[in-house]
Design a protein around this motif. Structure first.
Motif: not given
Length: 193
Positions: A105, A99-101, A103, A129, A94-96
């Protein structure tokens, strides 16, 4: 940060750290950025929360070996959570938005314990991943060791197959004898009644 620790952090982009077990990983610098941004959102509590998050980042280590994973962090109150791959039941990624910005998770690892929260949360690994896939493969591998595959049964020498077949025939004969004795005992009881 030491050179060897920096090298481990740098290799996490391609998942190369997974081929060298045992290994100790520390989170990527983006996690510190995330911690400080989230602490900034705390408003007046920023200095305290920022300091707590900074020390967590500095002490956070993930140890991966052939048996399981261990997470360590803390200065005053040292925490250590160890988990074998066989105990892993589920893995969530999961990532908010932040966190995605950056890179990043969170990999949340759950066990069969009564706790609904994750047993271990892995943060700050850019190759999240690859890490998740690695943990899945280790989780499945630990379960497959207990169950022999058809290839391993075919690979058994002929003498072992013959011995196994003889033992199975012997067991089948004993089961038939037990069934006959039970049936004859049941018919005697019916005649007595």
């Amino acid at each position: 940060m030491t050179d060897s620790a920096h090298a481990l952090t740098a290799t996490t982009h391609d998942g190369g750290f997974l081929s060298r077990l045992p290994t100790v990983l520390q989170p990527h610098r983006s996690l510190l950025t995330y911690y400080l941004v989230s602490a900034l959102l705390a408003g007046p509590g920023f200095p305290i929360l920022g300091l707590i998050r900074y020390f967590k980042y500095q002490t956070l280590r993930y140890t991966l070996d052939d048996e399981g994973i261990t997470v360590r962090w803390g200065i005053l109150f040292r925490r250590e959570v160890s988990l074998t791959y066989a105990r892993i039941q589920d893995i969530h990624l999961s990532s908010n938005l932040v966190e995605r910005w950056l890179g990043l998770a969170r990999i949340q690892i759950q066990t069969a314990s009564g706790n609904s929260q994750a047993e271990i949360t892995i943060e700050g690994v850019p190759a999240h991943e690859a890490m998740r896939d690695f943990l899945y493969s280790k989780m499945r591998g630990s379960r497959e060791r207990a169950v022999p595959t058809q290839e391993s049964a075919r690979a058994m020498p002929a003498s072992d197959n013959d011995a196994l077949a003889a033992t199975l025939r012997e067991i089948a004969e004993e089961v038939r004898a037990l069934r006959l004795s039970l049936n004859s005992g049941a018919t005697r009881e019916k005649q007595d009644v």
